[in-house]
Design a protein around this motif. Structure first.
Motif, PDB file in Angstrom:
ATOM      1  N   SER A  55      -5.756   4.383  -7.632  1.00 51.80           N
ATOM      2  CA  SER A  55      -5.948   3.443  -6.527  1.00 51.80           C
ATOM      3  C   SER A  55      -5.667   4.116  -5.185  1.00 51.80           C
ATOM      4  CB  SER A  55      -5.097   2.180  -6.709  1.00 51.80           C
ATOM      5  OG  SER A  55      -3.790   2.494  -7.023  1.00 51.80           O
ATOM      6  N   SER A  73       0.837  -1.204   0.000  1.00 53.05           N
ATOM      7  CA  SER A  73       0.000   0.000   0.000  1.00 53.05           C
ATOM      8  C   SER A  73       0.870   1.252   0.000  1.00 53.05           C
ATOM      9  CB  SER A  73      -0.924   0.020   1.216  1.00 53.05           C
ATOM     10  OG  SER A  73      -1.715  -1.132   1.228  1.00 53.05           O
ATOM     11  N   MET A 108      -8.798   5.567  -4.182  1.00 54.68           N
ATOM     12  CA  MET A 108      -9.673   4.522  -3.631  1.00 54.68           C
ATOM     13  C   MET A 108      -9.308   4.209  -2.186  1.00 54.68           C
ATOM     14  SD  MET A 108      -9.936   1.871  -6.812  1.00 54.68           S
ATOM     15  CE  MET A 108     -10.939   0.687  -5.942  1.00 54.68           C
ATOM     16  N   LEU A 109      -7.998   4.105  -1.925  1.00 58.62           N
ATOM     17  CA  LEU A 109      -7.530   3.817  -0.565  1.00 58.62           C
ATOM     18  C   LEU A 109      -7.987   4.901   0.400  1.00 58.62           C
ATOM     19  CD1 LEU A 109      -5.728   2.158   1.366  1.00 58.62           C
ATOM     20  CD2 LEU A 109      -3.825   3.592   0.683  1.00 58.62           C
ATOM     21  N   VAL A 139     -11.591   4.503   1.317  1.00 61.27           N
ATOM     22  CA  VAL A 139     -11.826   3.451   2.301  1.00 61.27           C
ATOM     23  C   VAL A 139     -11.399   3.909   3.692  1.00 61.27           C
ATOM     24  CG1 VAL A 139     -11.146   1.138   2.999  1.00 61.27           C
ATOM     25  CG2 VAL A 139     -11.714   1.588   0.633  1.00 61.27           C
TER      26      VAL A 139
END
Lengths: 298, 310
Positions: free
Chosen positions: A272, A35, A275-276, A279
């Motif tokens: 992405s 990540s 997106m992280l 979340v």
């Protein structure tokens, strides 16, 4: 050596540590390492391959100038909000109905939950066929004599999202129902007696007494379902391939396409990372709530 | 208001309360409310069953009959040719060898992935519940929160990692990935299960001189059959239904059934054979559906496990 007397704390409980190595490696390398790598390289100039040239927020500026990304974001927000709302309402109603000491409870529950055992690919393909404008429901109803019946959600840019929603709800509501039912049954039975003695109607008891008492189950379900919605990918690939045009594109598909089909890794990593972040925005209040509660209990 | 009345009933318990069933007030057998209730349940059941019915009917019709345009009508002439074609000769882009290739690939991916992920996760869960060490809870917390991170965030670095390991685009690669991403939920499942077992059991085994592995293999595993069944069901359906990891990490030769199904339906040129597509869809869904219908409550326990925090 003094090891015999005072073992090195690192070697204490050694077997357990060895046994837990795969887990330790997974957390450190995959969940944290990968990540962080993605976040760092989202600031790089990477195209076909990742490079060590960092360009600040350039990838993000480009990302938010790309109409496909903006449509993807808008789609996932609309889909997410509607899907959560509908699946919670239907899931709770079904759970409450099933809770009424009905006959064939197991049969009904089995029917409502079976789509959850199917993959999004299967779900998407079935609904693509049912909603097919030239041979599906629309044509069937027209053949019954309703010549002007229109039900072509999947073929229209403005409505394709609702076609996805119908399929997504079909697949996922059973899961919400199962958790809600567990929540309803977890409530102290004395509450029902109390409500009945007070003469509160059943539906009012559910809405104003049981629902507030189920806060824990509700929040957990919300977090699990919401984190699943952010990942929405297979369903779109199977059902609409992002079409018509780019009307049903979603962020996860943007990442995949730019990473593997278009060889633009920088864009994919920036997307992405967004997106992280989404979340984390869902997750952090929940963690805060859960841990706050645990500390208060101690 | 509720709190007060709750206390009142506690102070003066009614004589029937001991045997009172839980849930809502039981209603009389047949009355308008009851009829409404069953009607709603039935309408919902129809919505849920409809796609399965349509799939079935479409897969048993010939193409000319499908073009008549009534998806709900049962076939006038039942044919199993679409099923045979879907299994044996349907084209997935380049090859025309049918879904059977994907089926066997899925079997080859699912079995080792299930065994690997459950072995590792059960040992993890055991270490976390009975042999806590400094930092074990921290790792567990990261693991659980890691399961919420969208896969897309970790995809590219994992491609690099598997490429470095020499397993990218192979069966081992996709098995490796499934083992990693199965870990959070399975570890949680096993940790909670082992933690709920009586501690005396564990202590007695230690007094008897059993070590880390001895206790696990001889005491805990034999009495944990239910949770292993739940884990197997969870993993078989989960891995069978996977699309993303299969398409990226397995390599074209090893594409699982879901990927092949998608290729058959969405990349074929020319005439769309809806009956073949539906037969293929049913075939792909058959394994998880069979697991679901035969496992009953175990499946429910599996899906609910994620929501029950330890």
């Amino acid at each position: 050596m003094s090891i015999a007397k005072r073992p090195n704390p690192l070697f204490r409980n050694l077997n357990a540590k060895i046994a837990a190595l795969p887990m330790i490696a997974t957390t450190l390398v995959v969940f944290l390492g990968c990540s962080i790598w993605t976040v760092i390289y989202s600031f790089s100039k990477s195209r076909a391959l990742p490079v060590n040239e960092f360009v600040g927020f350039a990838q993000y500026e480009r990302l938010f100038r790309t109409s496909r990304w903006l449509i993807s974001l808008e789609n996932i927000v609309i889909y997410g909000v509607l899907s959560l709302l509908i699946s919670f309402v239907i899931g709770f109603i079904l759970a409450a109905l099933i809770d009424q000491k009905i006959r064939f409870e197991d049969t009904f529950r089995t029917i409502y939950l079976y789509p959850f055992a199917l993959s999004f690919i299967v779900t998407g393909i079935v609904w693509q066929w049912i909603l097919n404008p030239s041979l599906g429901i629309q044509e069937t109803v027209r053949s019954w004599g309703f010549e002007n019946f229109t039900f072509d959600l999947i073929a229209n840019r403005g409505t394709v999202l609702y076609a996805l929603l119908i399929a997504g709800i079909w697949q996922g509501t059973g899961f919400v129902m199962v958790l809600m039912l567990a929540g309803i049954r977890g409530v102290d039975r004395e509450i029902w007696n109390a409500a009945r003695i007070d003469g509160i109607p059943v539906w009012k008891t559910y809405l104003f007494v049981i629902v507030p008492m189920m806060r824990g189950v509700m929040v957990t379900t919300l977090v699990i379902v919401a984190a699943g919605i952010v990942k929405l990918y297979d369903l779109v690939v199977a059902m609409t391939q992002g079409g018509p045009g780019i009307a049903s594109e979603v962020p996860a598909k943007y990442v995949y396409d730019f990473m593997f089909a278009r060889a633009n890794v920088g864009q994919a990593l920036a997307a992405s990372t967004v997106m992280l972040t989404t979340v984390l925005i869902i997750l952090i209040p929940w963690v805060y709530l859960e841990y706050g509660k645990k500390k208060a209990q101690r | 208001m509720t709190v007060e009345s709750y206390e009142i009933t506690r102070a003066k318990p009614s004589k029937s309360s001991a045997k009172e069933p839980s849930g809502a007030k039981p209603l009389r057998r047949i009355n308008p409310t009851r009829i409404m209730l069953y009607s709603v349940l039935l309408v919902a059941a129809v919505y849920y069953l409809l796609p399965l019915y349509v799939m079935m009917m479409t897969s048993l019709k010939g193409l000319p009959e499908i073009r008549l345009g009534n998806i709900f009508a049962p076939p006038m002439e039942v044919t199993f040719a679409p099923w045979a074609k879907a299994w044996d000769t349907a084209c997935t882009g380049l090859y025309c060898e049918g879904l059977k290739v994907g089926f066997w690939n899925s079997v080859r991916i699912t079995i080792p992935s299930v065994i690997m992920s459950i072995t590792i996760a059960s040992v993890n869960g055991y270490a976390l519940s009975n042999w806590k060490f400094k930092g074990s809870e921290v790792f567990f917390t990261i693991l659980i929160f890691g399961s919420f991170i969208p896969y897309q965030v970790m995809l590219y670095p994992l491609v690099i990692v598997t490429r470095e390991l020499g397993i990218f685009g192979s069966l081992q690669g996709v098995i490796f990935i499934h083992t990693i991403f199965g870990m959070p939920i399975l570890t949680l499942l096993f940790r909670n299960y082992f933690a709920a077992l009586p501690e005396e059991l564990f202590k007695a085994a230690r007094v008897d001189g059993a070590g880390f592995w001895g206790i696990f293999l001889k005491v805990l595993v034999p009495m944990s059959a239910p949770i292993f069944v739940v884990a197997v069901i969870l993993q078989v359906t989960g891995i069978w239904n996977d699309f993303l990891f299969g398409v990226i990490f397995a390599g074209v030769k090893n594409f699982p059934m879901t990927v092949q199904l998608n290729n058959i339906v969405n990349t074929t040129q020319g005439v769309k054979e809806y009956n073949v597509n539906m037969a293929a869809t049913l075939l792909t869904g058959a394994v998880p559906l069979a697991v679901y219908f035969f496992s009953g409550r175990f499946f429910v326990r599996g899906v609910a496990a994620g929501a029950v925090k330890g």
